[in-house]
Enzyme design. Structure first.
Site, PDB file in Angstrom:
ATOM      1  N   CYS A 126      51.698  42.087  47.260  1.00  0.00           N
ATOM      2  CA  CYS A 126      50.550  42.984  47.105  1.00  0.00           C
ATOM      3  C   CYS A 126      50.849  44.386  47.638  1.00  0.00           C
ATOM      4  CB  CYS A 126      49.299  42.399  47.787  1.00  0.00           C
ATOM      5  SG  CYS A 126      49.172  42.733  49.549  1.00  0.00           S
ATOM      6  N   HIS A 145      45.008  42.133  50.299  1.00  0.00           N
ATOM      7  CA  HIS A 145      46.006  41.095  50.579  1.00  0.00           C
ATOM      8  C   HIS A 145      45.427  39.688  50.432  1.00  0.00           C
ATOM      9  CE1 HIS A 145      48.976  38.516  52.290  1.00  0.00           C
ATOM     10  NE2 HIS A 145      47.997  38.012  53.036  1.00  0.00           N
ATOM     11  N   CYS A 174      54.509  37.847  49.995  1.00  0.00           N
ATOM     12  CA  CYS A 174      53.446  38.444  49.180  1.00  0.00           C
ATOM     13  C   CYS A 174      53.905  39.745  48.534  1.00  0.00           C
ATOM     14  CB  CYS A 174      52.213  38.681  50.049  1.00  0.00           C
ATOM     15  SG  CYS A 174      50.833  39.376  49.128  1.00  0.00           S
ATOM     16  N   ASP A 186      35.583  29.993  43.013  1.00  0.00           N
ATOM     17  CA  ASP A 186      35.171  31.310  43.503  1.00  0.00           C
ATOM     18  C   ASP A 186      34.758  31.160  44.952  1.00  0.00           C
ATOM     19  OD1 ASP A 186      32.414  30.015  42.737  1.00  0.00           O
ATOM     20  OD2 ASP A 186      31.957  31.713  44.010  1.00  0.00           O
ATOM     21  N   ASP A 225      26.686  33.749  38.148  1.00  0.00           N
ATOM     22  CA  ASP A 225      25.943  32.577  38.578  1.00  0.00           C
ATOM     23  C   ASP A 225      24.466  32.832  38.276  1.00  0.00           C
ATOM     24  OD1 ASP A 225      24.966  34.157  40.542  1.00  0.00           O
ATOM     25  OD2 ASP A 225      25.797  33.040  42.206  1.00  0.00           O
ATOM     26  N   CYS A 258      51.213  44.521  51.499  1.00  0.00           N
ATOM     27  CA  CYS A 258      52.462  43.976  52.036  1.00  0.00           C
ATOM     28  C   CYS A 258      53.674  44.823  51.636  1.00  0.00           C
ATOM     29  CB  CYS A 258      52.633  42.523  51.595  1.00  0.00           C
ATOM     30  SG  CYS A 258      51.401  41.452  52.372  1.00  0.00           S
TER      31      CYS A 258
HETATM   32 ZN   LIG Z   1      49.974  40.868  50.683  1.00  0.00          ZN
END
Ligand SMILES: [Zn+2]
Length: 375
Positions: A308, A337, A306, A268, A96, A311
């Protein structure tokens, strides 16, 4: 054909909404759209390593010209040959212009030519012009640079917003004229606050200039959901169809659905990492407070859908404990996460758009969670 720093391919538009599935091709990699960009203010997405970012499928990150100009400063960035090399991030970076940060500072002085402000580091006087902002972004060597625009808050009166639209256009002209980094794309920014006629004016002015992409600025600055909805409904799909469309500073699930539905491609927001550091998890059920004793004995992952690292490896109860003891790992795990949640949600939107199912996905998402359609 003229070589452009980026190319945009529009792959499919959802049959029932304005949602678009596209692809931005850059020299540092392909960005599938819609895309959520994690924010790396100080040359770091807070708490995440490069491998963390790659694992959550972050195709691009956002960096902040203003903060990087202050620290580490241009000499250091130049010495390291730009930000990619400095932070060891090979994928695309969008910077930016610094406008939003500078206009958020107290006692900022605006003239036709420039904005003058006091350094938050040592109080010294700093001047920022559209040209200087591009010089900074050139040293950073981002793949996508933004023009310096004049930002106003949602409470600003008509004359103030009108003045910002006029200056934003003059600065866009100057930026277009000055930009000389051949491998860097430059995006223009439409301002106009919540006034439809001023948005109209800014839209026609900014899109009269041939930028590589276009952003809607001046939203997510304290206005009500219904107010952003009106602007997005009226202007989202009127930005040029053959260029990426970026709405700055939004990243809540509700706002992402609204923006994608109205033809926007890029987003964003610091929200996922900020919430993560404060113990709030984003899940497909809604927000969960992991500091609450309700999850003390909870063996489930934060979100069963999820994929990730957090998780796959840890329970809500464990993360609750880390927050109770103020262990740094809790913040890291939850930031991983929350960012993955936003990117995962965007990936679901991409598939839904390809199948003309966007409306159905939105309905299902709000029916099965505690997120509200209006904030
Ligand atoms: Zn997760």
């Amino acid at each position: 054909m003229e070589e452009t720093p980026i190319k945009f391919e529009l792959l499919h538009v959802d049959k029932y909404t304005g949602a678009r599935r596209g692809r931005i091709i850059t020299k540092r990699g392909i960005i599938e759209t819609p895309v959520f960009m994690p924010v790396g203010t100080n040359a770091t997405v807070k708490g995440l390593t490069k491998s963390n970012l790659e694992e959550i499928n972050s195709e691009i990150i956002l960096a902040n010209a203003f903060h990087l100009y202050l620290r580490p400063g241009l000499e250091v960035l130049d010495h390291f040959n730009g930000l990619h090399n400095f932070m060891n991030w090979e994928r695309p970076i969008l910077t930016d212009s610094g406008g939003f940060q500078v206009f958020s500072l107290p006692n900022t002085k605006l003239t036709d030519e420039k904005v003058i402000f006091k350094s938050p580091l040592d109080g010294s006087k700093i001047e920022l012009t559209p040209e200087k902002s591009l010089d900074i972004q050139k040293v950073i060597d981002s793949d996508i640079a933004m023009v310096l625009d004049v930002c106003v808050n949602s409470k600003s009166n008509y004359d103030t917003v009108k003045d910002s639209v006029i200056k934003t256009f003059n600065w866009a002209l100057r930026s277009k004229e000055y930009h000389n980094h051949k491998t860097q794309a430059l995006f223009g920014i439409v301002q106009g606050g919540l006034y439809k006629d001023l948005r109209e004016l800014s839209l026609s002015q900014i899109t009269s200039l041939d930028f590589d992409g276009y952003a809607l600025g001046g939203l997510a600055v304290g206005e009500k959901y219904q107010e952003s909805e009106k602007i997005l409904n009226s202007f989202g799909n009127r930005l040029p169809e053959n260029k990426p469309r970026y709405i700055m500073g939004i990243g809540s699930p509700t706002m992402m659905f609204l923006s994608v539905e109205n033809g926007m491609d890029m987003f964003d927001c610091v929200l996922p990492t900020r919430m993560g550091r404060h113990g709030t998890a984003l899940t497909f059920e809604g927000k969960i407070n992991l500091k609450s004793s309700n999850v003390k004995y909870d063996e489930k992952p934060i979100d069963e859908q999820c994929d990730c690292y957090t998780c796959r490896n840890h329970s809500r109860g464990y993360i609750h404990h880390l927050f109770k003891k103020d262990e740094i790992l809790g913040k890291v795990l939850l930031s991983i996460h929350n960012l993955r949640f936003n990117i995962f949600l965007i990936e679901k939107m991409r598939t839904a758009i390809e199948n003309d199912d966007f409306k159905y996905l939105k309905e299902e998402f709000f029916n099965n969670s505690t997120y509200s359609l209006t904030n």
